[in-house]
Design a protein around this motif. Structure first.
Motif, short mmCIF file in Angstrom:
data_model
loop_
_atom_site.label_atom_id
_atom_site.label_comp_id
_atom_site.label_asym_id
_atom_site.label_seq_id
_atom_site.Cartn_x
_atom_site.Cartn_y
_atom_site.Cartn_z
N GLY A 205 0.82 -1.21 0.00
CA GLY A 205 0.00 0.00 0.00
C GLY A 205 0.86 1.26 0.00
N THR A 206 0.25 2.37 -0.36
CA THR A 206 0.99 3.64 -0.37
C THR A 206 0.96 4.29 1.01
N SER A 207 -0.01 3.87 1.82
CA SER A 207 -0.04 4.40 3.21
C SER A 207 0.83 3.55 4.12
N ASP A 208 1.58 2.59 3.54
CA ASP A 208 2.36 1.64 4.34
C ASP A 208 3.53 2.27 5.08
N TYR A 209 3.86 3.54 4.78
CA TYR A 209 5.00 4.16 5.48
C TYR A 209 4.73 4.21 6.99
N GLY A 210 3.42 4.26 7.34
CA GLY A 210 3.08 4.26 8.77
C GLY A 210 3.50 2.96 9.43
N PRO A 211 2.90 1.83 9.04
CA PRO A 211 3.31 0.55 9.65
C PRO A 211 4.77 0.20 9.41
N GLU A 212 5.29 0.54 8.23
CA GLU A 212 6.70 0.20 7.97
C GLU A 212 7.62 0.87 8.98
N MET A 213 7.33 2.12 9.32
CA MET A 213 8.18 2.86 10.28
C MET A 213 8.15 2.16 11.64
N ILE A 214 6.98 1.72 12.05
CA ILE A 214 6.85 1.09 13.37
C ILE A 214 7.57 -0.27 13.38
N HIS A 215 7.37 -1.03 12.29
CA HIS A 215 8.03 -2.35 12.23
C HIS A 215 9.54 -2.22 12.23
N HIS A 216 10.08 -1.24 11.48
CA HIS A 216 11.54 -1.03 11.47
C HIS A 216 12.04 -0.62 12.86
N ALA A 217 11.30 0.28 13.51
CA ALA A 217 11.73 0.74 14.84
C ALA A 217 11.77 -0.43 15.82
N ALA A 218 10.77 -1.30 15.74
CA ALA A 218 10.69 -2.45 16.67
C ALA A 218 11.84 -3.43 16.43
N GLN A 219 12.32 -3.46 15.17
CA GLN A 219 13.45 -4.36 14.85
C GLN A 219 14.79 -3.68 15.05
#
Ligand code: AKB
Length: 343
Positions: A205-219
């Motif tokens: 999705g194009t709104s995926d920057y939201g979840p992607e940011m959180i997933h990267h931070a958690a990793q």
């Protein structure tokens, strides 16, 4: 004897991962899940049957009428906005022709059962197209009938399928149908904002920057955000997305004044998301490196949408505001995912 069932297409998807357990735990229904890929292990215990199949396979869909009494279809299968831009023709086939195939199945089921089939359809803020950032800022909370000029194939697909659903619910074969015959399909649609799940990874999705940011931070991995810090969209966490879909499905038809409803929870800029992520993961590393075409798509989507109609007609109200979304769902859920080594 055909089993009365609920059919869920796109079962392995982000919404499917939330809807299937919810339906199984909250309703006395038999779920038949359908996906083009084998059903994920975690979903199997909730399903009565699983169909490994393509929604473009009309022969397979035609056979369902002999096996099941389908009283509700949750048609989740879709190719999201970014992925659709790389192959618009394939997106049209899946998102539009696939949806038309499911609508035809619902008509056949309805004629067989002599009652309307409920058809739940997730649409998206991608149906909107604001021509400039200035217009986006002035537009404020956009209602269901404003700025419907999508700039992506996915948005065009979703808007057309909203109309297809409404046509099947109101005008289907209007020249040959007796006026006293009820329509075959009870079409109900929620227009979702950007959805964020703690359970599944973002899927094109194009709104995926939201979840992607959180997933990267958690990793603990650095993230290059593909939109500007100021880019603002409406979002909702997955439990509220499921609540909205099922609440609309269960609402008495007499209370509904429209087929398509906006639903939302909170609006955030990418910078706001970073601030919330930093509270939980102070060492997070995020660079904002806008990807021009994807930035233009996000700029064309509204900063906020008006869900007054859903609140009025079927008492819609999100359970998760910004604070609860991050503190009680996203941060603990996504952290757990990586501690458990699930990914
Ligand atoms: C996408 O970004 O394509 C989806 C949507 C907003 O419908 N998440």
């Amino acid at each position: 004897m055909r089993k009365e069932i609920v059919l869920v297409t796109g079962a392995n998807g982000e919404v499917g991962h939330g809807l299937i357990p919810y339906l199984s735990e909250h309703g006395k229904v038999h779920i038949v899940a359908m996906d083009i890929h084998p059903l994920e292990e975690s979903l199997k215990k909730y399903c009565y049957h699983f169909i490994l199949g393509d929604i473009l396979d009309t022969i397979m869909l035609g056979r369902l009428v002999f096996e099941y009494d389908i009283h509700t279809i949750y048609h989740l299968a879709s190719i999201l906005s970014t992925r659709a831009e790389y192959n618009p023709e394939a997106a049209h086939r899946v998102n539009v022709e696939g949806t038309l195939n499911l609508l035809r199945l619902a008509v056949e089921q309805s004629q067989w059962q002599k009652r309307p089939v409920k058809f739940l359809y997730p649409s998206s803020i991608a149906v909107y197209g604001l021509p400039s950032l200035e217009t986006k800022a002035k537009a404020g909370r956009v209602s269901e009938t404003e700025w419907l000029n999508p700039t992506t194939m996915y948005g065009c697909n979703k808007l057309y399928c909203e109309h297809l659903g409404r046509y099947h619910a109101v005008y289907y074969k209007q020249l040959v149908r007796n006026n006293d015959e009820p329509c075959c399909i009870d079409f109900r649609c929620v227009r979702y904002p950007g959805l964020i799940s703690a359970v599944t990874l973002p899927a094109g999705g194009t709104s995926d920057y939201g979840p992607e940011m959180i997933h990267h931070a958690a990793q603990g991995t650095p993230y290059k955000c593909f939109v500007r810090k100021e880019s603002r969209l409406p979002f909702m966490v997955m439990p509220d997305a499921i609540k909205a879909l099922v609440k609309l499905a269960e609402s008495p038809i007499d209370s509904l004044t429209r087929h398509i409803y906006n639903v939302t929870s909170f609006s955030l800029s990418a910078g706001d998301i970073l601030g919330l992520v930093k509270d939980a993961f102070p060492k997070v590393e995020v660079d904002f490196e806008p990807d021009r075409p994807r930035q233009q798509i996000v700029d064309s989507w509204p900063a906020d949408i008006d869900d007054t109609a859903a609140c009025r007609d079927w008492n819609w109200k999100p359970d998760y505001d910004v604070s609860r979304s991050f503190s009680k769902y996203l941060i603990p859920g996504i952290t757990q995912r990586y501690i458990a080594g699930a990914e």
